[in-house]
Scaffold this motif. Structure first.
Motif, PDB file in Angstrom:
ATOM      1  N   ASP A 330      -1.674  17.948  -4.312  1.00 52.21           N
ATOM      2  CA  ASP A 330      -0.234  17.938  -4.052  1.00 52.21           C
ATOM      3  C   ASP A 330       0.174  17.071  -2.871  1.00 52.21           C
ATOM      4  O   ASP A 330       1.230  16.445  -2.898  1.00 52.21           O
ATOM      5  CB  ASP A 330       0.296  19.368  -3.877  1.00 52.21           C
ATOM      6  N   LYS A 331      -0.647  16.974  -1.833  1.00 53.94           N
ATOM      7  CA  LYS A 331      -0.253  16.162  -0.679  1.00 53.94           C
ATOM      8  C   LYS A 331      -0.194  14.677  -1.045  1.00 53.94           C
ATOM      9  O   LYS A 331       0.659  13.938  -0.541  1.00 53.94           O
ATOM     10  CB  LYS A 331      -1.206  16.399   0.495  1.00 53.94           C
ATOM     11  N   ALA A 332      -1.068  14.247  -1.960  1.00 57.66           N
ATOM     12  CA  ALA A 332      -1.046  12.850  -2.412  1.00 57.66           C
ATOM     13  C   ALA A 332       0.173  12.604  -3.302  1.00 57.66           C
ATOM     14  O   ALA A 332       0.846  11.577  -3.175  1.00 57.66           O
ATOM     15  CB  ALA A 332      -2.330  12.515  -3.158  1.00 57.66           C
ATOM     16  N   VAL A 333       0.442  13.555  -4.214  1.00 61.08           N
ATOM     17  CA  VAL A 333       1.616  13.430  -5.090  1.00 61.08           C
ATOM     18  C   VAL A 333       2.884  13.376  -4.245  1.00 61.08           C
ATOM     19  O   VAL A 333       3.776  12.552  -4.475  1.00 61.08           O
ATOM     20  CB  VAL A 333       1.690  14.617  -6.079  1.00 61.08           C
ATOM     21  N   ARG A 334       2.935  14.239  -3.254  1.00 58.12           N
ATOM     22  CA  ARG A 334       4.124  14.303  -2.400  1.00 58.12           C
ATOM     23  C   ARG A 334       4.327  13.003  -1.623  1.00 58.12           C
ATOM     24  O   ARG A 334       5.424  12.456  -1.593  1.00 58.12           O
ATOM     25  CB  ARG A 334       3.993  15.486  -1.443  1.00 58.12           C
ATOM     26  N   ASP A 335       3.265  12.492  -0.988  1.00 55.23           N
ATOM     27  CA  ASP A 335       3.388  11.243  -0.220  1.00 55.23           C
ATOM     28  C   ASP A 335       3.791  10.080  -1.120  1.00 55.23           C
ATOM     29  O   ASP A 335       4.595   9.229  -0.738  1.00 55.23           O
ATOM     30  CB  ASP A 335       2.070  10.931   0.488  1.00 55.23           C
ATOM     31  N   LEU A 336       3.207  10.037  -2.312  1.00 55.98           N
ATOM     32  CA  LEU A 336       3.567   8.980  -3.266  1.00 55.98           C
ATOM     33  C   LEU A 336       5.049   9.084  -3.617  1.00 55.98           C
ATOM     34  O   LEU A 336       5.774   8.073  -3.610  1.00 55.98           O
ATOM     35  CB  LEU A 336       2.710   9.099  -4.528  1.00 55.98           C
ATOM     36  N   ALA A 337       5.511  10.291  -3.932  1.00 56.92           N
ATOM     37  CA  ALA A 337       6.911  10.491  -4.309  1.00 56.92           C
ATOM     38  C   ALA A 337       7.862  10.159  -3.164  1.00 56.92           C
ATOM     39  O   ALA A 337       8.922   9.551  -3.376  1.00 56.92           O
ATOM     40  CB  ALA A 337       7.124  11.925  -4.781  1.00 56.92           C
ATOM     41  N   ILE A 338       7.508  10.540  -1.952  1.00 55.84           N
ATOM     42  CA  ILE A 338       8.353  10.242  -0.785  1.00 55.84           C
ATOM     43  C   ILE A 338       8.530   8.734  -0.631  1.00 55.84           C
ATOM     44  O   ILE A 338       9.636   8.233  -0.407  1.00 55.84           O
ATOM     45  CB  ILE A 338       7.758  10.857   0.499  1.00 55.84           C
ATOM     46  N   ASN A 339       7.439   8.001  -0.792  1.00 51.29           N
ATOM     47  CA  ASN A 339       7.521   6.548  -0.640  1.00 51.29           C
ATOM     48  C   ASN A 339       8.237   5.889  -1.810  1.00 51.29           C
ATOM     49  O   ASN A 339       8.910   4.871  -1.632  1.00 51.29           O
ATOM     50  CB  ASN A 339       6.121   5.973  -0.440  1.00 51.29           C
ATOM     51  N   LEU A 340       8.132   6.473  -2.986  1.00 54.24           N
ATOM     52  CA  LEU A 340       8.930   5.975  -4.117  1.00 54.24           C
ATOM     53  C   LEU A 340      10.414   6.234  -3.864  1.00 54.24           C
ATOM     54  O   LEU A 340      11.270   5.420  -4.224  1.00 54.24           O
ATOM     55  CB  LEU A 340       8.482   6.658  -5.414  1.00 54.24           C
ATOM     56  N   ASN A 341      10.724   7.351  -3.217  1.00 51.47           N
ATOM     57  CA  ASN A 341      12.111   7.646  -2.852  1.00 51.47           C
ATOM     58  C   ASN A 341      12.664   6.615  -1.879  1.00 51.47           C
ATOM     59  O   ASN A 341      13.821   6.202  -1.990  1.00 51.47           O
ATOM     60  CB  ASN A 341      12.220   9.042  -2.246  1.00 51.47           C
ATOM     61  N   TYR A 342      11.830   6.206  -0.909  1.00 48.88           N
ATOM     62  CA  TYR A 342      12.263   5.175   0.045  1.00 48.88           C
ATOM     63  C   TYR A 342      12.639   3.890  -0.688  1.00 48.88           C
ATOM     64  O   TYR A 342      13.537   3.155  -0.278  1.00 48.88           O
ATOM     65  CB  TYR A 342      11.159   4.876   1.059  1.00 48.88           C
ATOM     66  N   GLU A 343      11.929   3.638  -1.794  1.00 48.68           N
ATOM     67  CA  GLU A 343      12.203   2.441  -2.597  1.00 48.68           C
ATOM     68  C   GLU A 343      13.268   2.700  -3.659  1.00 48.68           C
ATOM     69  O   GLU A 343      13.529   1.860  -4.516  1.00 48.68           O
ATOM     70  CB  GLU A 343      10.902   1.979  -3.273  1.00 48.68           C
ATOM     71  N   LYS A 344      13.865   3.908  -3.615  1.00 52.63           N
ATOM     72  CA  LYS A 344      14.900   4.335  -4.566  1.00 52.63           C
ATOM     73  C   LYS A 344      14.395   4.377  -6.012  1.00 52.63           C
ATOM     74  O   LYS A 344      15.165   4.224  -6.960  1.00 52.63           O
ATOM     75  CB  LYS A 344      16.156   3.446  -4.446  1.00 52.63           C
ATOM     76  N   LYS A 345      13.112   4.623  -6.179  1.00 52.60           N
ATOM     77  CA  LYS A 345      12.519   4.760  -7.514  1.00 52.60           C
ATOM     78  C   LYS A 345      12.424   6.251  -7.846  1.00 52.60           C
ATOM     79  O   LYS A 345      11.350   6.824  -7.989  1.00 52.60           O
ATOM     80  CB  LYS A 345      11.145   4.094  -7.552  1.00 52.60           C
ATOM     81  N   PHE A 346      13.581   6.883  -7.965  1.00 48.51           N
ATOM     82  CA  PHE A 346      13.640   8.332  -8.108  1.00 48.51           C
ATOM     83  C   PHE A 346      13.083   8.812  -9.455  1.00 48.51           C
ATOM     84  O   PHE A 346      12.442   9.860  -9.525  1.00 48.51           O
ATOM     85  CB  PHE A 346      15.080   8.815  -7.923  1.00 48.51           C
ATOM     86  N   GLU A 347      13.347   8.052 -10.507  1.00 46.92           N
ATOM     87  CA  GLU A 347      12.845   8.429 -11.837  1.00 46.92           C
ATOM     88  C   GLU A 347      11.322   8.453 -11.856  1.00 46.92           C
ATOM     89  O   GLU A 347      10.696   9.362 -12.407  1.00 46.92           O
ATOM     90  CB  GLU A 347      13.370   7.457 -12.899  1.00 46.92           C
TER      91      GLU A 347
END
Length: 612
Positions: A330-347
């Motif tokens: 989960d910590k890897a999934v979370r970090d990946l998702a957070i950084n995708l959010n920074y790039e506005k890749k929410f989907e």
């Protein structure tokens, strides 16, 4: 993994193979256990003569296989076991020992099949059940693994190794009390069982008994001074105890004993990161991956390090690989998702978060729905998380923002109207001397002090690692002063009825860093979604040359930077700050600083109280 043949002395001479698995996950999860696979007693005075024109007998083939196996000649042993099996002979020794070799080669599915065949031939052989338990554990089939290991103990109640491995299985299943009981039983049966002592240390660490955990690992080292796993495990425990320099030495000792120990290299990288030594941390983490290319935990650690080093593109590749290898991390999934959010890749973030059911990932999933302005789906996920009584800063920040843009009063299980819980106090000379304050300022100005990249910080620098890991007098002094203010904060709001007060963590850690800004510097809006409460202590406030009365001040808002604002008012609150001010607030609250003009630096000490 290497297969090791040892000789056990009993009424009969039995050759035993021990296949040892090294470690798991980062420093906090290193595992070690012996894996005995019985090699049955060979018949005496039987020789295998390759010059004999007739075909070798069944016993000659199996005995030659065992001979090669006991000598460590694995390729030849494998060839003879396979030949034996292919000829249609049925003997539990061949299937069990061939399972040993297949496991050592990483062929777990084939190892499982071979070991199950051994059990089918001889259903009362404890070793085969034990071996199958370990194979199933490595395959992630923990409940099945538990069942077969318990069967091994039922067949042989004094099977110390089986008790020890069952302890590790139960640890992975979250049953720490029973895990401790079985591991202690292994030590009772076999008092000088170093592996079990080391494993007990891990279990005690997970249950928060850190001092006893340290003693148990030190006992393992006393029994076996060259036990690399025990040094690596001890490093993790010392790290949790805040003894990072000792932890570093212990991890380095593990690597000195076993240079290609991937888990220890990864663990050392984590410790070095906490100590602020990002470059060396990167080096050891890369070494761990070089040794073990599909080491998901190390790939996650590398991704996290590379973000701090401002190597975002490479970091994303590393995090992506970690998640592909281990979606449950989960910590890897979370970090990946957070950084995708920074790039506005929410989907895309939603795609990865949907595959992980951890509370932290599902909280972030709610945030992605808000970013995409999917109100209906947001409401459904909010109801789902509310029923689970999810209480964290991530949820708190999301709900405060959503309440404003959707004009609906959502209840936050963490904190409602967080601006009411901002506290300003002073830390006086008696609690933290001017001498220590000046030493702290000198620390961040020292060119040898290591820094990290911080995406929300403009025209400024931030120290790397956790300053509370430094054994320096001024660090000890400020920590004591902060702990007093944190207790004051908790008492002040004890009757608030807010979730973050009612659910105040019984076990927590403090993490800290320093920030210095120069002319034009500021922090962009953000919150500390991983924290519980956040604070800042102001060491140096410059004389401002611009006319803005709010220059350099701190501002609070319910407006999240990645969420739609729909033209709403988010109740901006700006607070004037002075030297020796300390500000404490719920970590869910978004905040930023006002840019300033000055020839002097604005310096503060920032901290988070984080739930363990």
């Amino acid at each position: 993994m290497n297969c090791r043949i040892t000789e056990l002395v009993s009424s009969k001479k039995v050759l035993t193979s021990r296949d040892k698995d090294q470690g798991k996950k980062k420093i906090k999860n290193v595992k070690t256990y012996p894996v005995p696979f019985t090699l049955e007693e060979k018949k005496k005075n039987i020789t295998f003569n390759t010059n004999t024109p007739s075909q070798p007998s069944k016993e000659q083939i199996i005995n030659q296989a065992i001979e090669f196996h006991s000598q460590g000649n694995i390729p030849e042993a494998a060839k003879y076991y396979k030949n034996f099996i292919n000829q249609g002979f049925k003997d539990e020794r061949a299937f069990s020992n061939y399972g040993v070799i297949l496991k050592s080669l990483g062929k777990l599915k084939e190892a499982e099949i071979s070991t199950r065949k051994a059990i089918e031939i001889k259903p009362d052989l404890a070793d085969s059940y034990y071996n199958l338990g370990i194979i199933l554990k490595d395959l992630g089939k923990l409940k099945e693994s538990e069942t077969y290991t318990r069967k091994a103990i039922e067949l042989n109640p004094n099977y110390a190794e089986a008790h020890s491995i069952l302890g590790l299985i139960l640890r992975d299943l979250g049953n720490l009390q029973e895990a401790e009981s079985y591991t202690r039983k292994a030590i009772e049966i076999k008092p000088n069982y170093a592996e079990a002592c080391s494993n007990l240390g891990l279990i005690l660490k997970d249950s928060g008994q850190l001092q006893e955990a340290e003693l148990s690992c030190r006992k393992a080292i006393e029994i076996n001074p060259n036990f690399a796993d025990a040094y690596s495990n001890l490093g993790g425990i010392l790290s949790d105890l805040g003894k990072l320099k000792e932890a570093e030495l212990s991890a380095r000792k593990a690597i000195a004993i076993k240079p290609n120990y991937a888990e220890a290299c990864s663990n050392l990288g984590i410790i070095l990161k906490d100590l602020g030594n990002l470059q060396e941390a990167e080096s050891y983490t890369r070494k761990a991956i070089e040794i073990k290319p599909n080491f998901a935990e190390a790939l996650y650690s590398l991704g996290s390090l590379l973000i701090d080093l401002d190597k975002r593109e490479e970091a994303m590749k590393s995090l992506l690989k970690a998640v592909e290898l281990k979606p449950a991390l989960d910590k890897a999934v979370r970090d990946l998702a957070i950084n995708l959010n920074y790039e506005k890749k929410f989907e895309l973030a939603l795609k990865y978060l949907s595959k992980n059911e951890s509370i932290s990932c599902q909280s972030l999933y709610l945030g992605c729905l808000l970013s995409l302005d999917r109100e209906k789906e947001f409401n459904e996920k909010y109801q789902e998380l509310s029923k689970k009584r999810v209480c964290n800063a991530e949820i708190g920040g999301i709900i405060e923002h959503a309440s404003i843009i959707y004009e609906k009063k959502y209840h936050s299980p963490f904190c409602n109207q967080a601006m009411k819980y901002v506290l300003f106090e002073k830390i006086n000379e008696e609690s933290f001397s001017t001498n220590d304050l000046n030493k702290m300022i000198s620390y961040i100005k020292n060119e040898k002090t290591m820094m990290r990249y911080q995406g929300t910080l403009h025209k400024g620098i931030q120290t790397s690692g956790n300053l509370f890991s430094l054994d320096l007098p001024f660090v000890r002094s400020i920590k004591k002063a902060l702990e007093e203010k944190i207790e004051l904060y908790r008492n002040k709001f004890k009757d608030s009825g807010q979730g973050f007060i009612l659910n105040w963590p019984e076990k927590y850690e403090l993490r800290s860093w320093m920030i210095s800004m120069k002319n034009g510097g500021f922090l962009a809006p953000h919150n500390h979604e991983y924290g519980w409460v956040t604070g800042s202590f102001y060491l140096q406030i410059p004389k401002y040359s611009n006319n803005d009365n709010h220059s350099g001040d701190i501002a609070f808002s319910y407006k999240g930077p990645r969420y739609p604002n729909k033209g709403k008012n988010f109740n901006l609150m700006i607070k004037k700050i002075e030297i020796r001010d300390i500000c404490i607030f719920p970590s869910s609250l978004f905040h930023h600083t006002i840019p300033f003009e000055s020839t002097e630096e604005r310096i503060c000490f920032v901290f988070d109280l984080i739930q363990k």
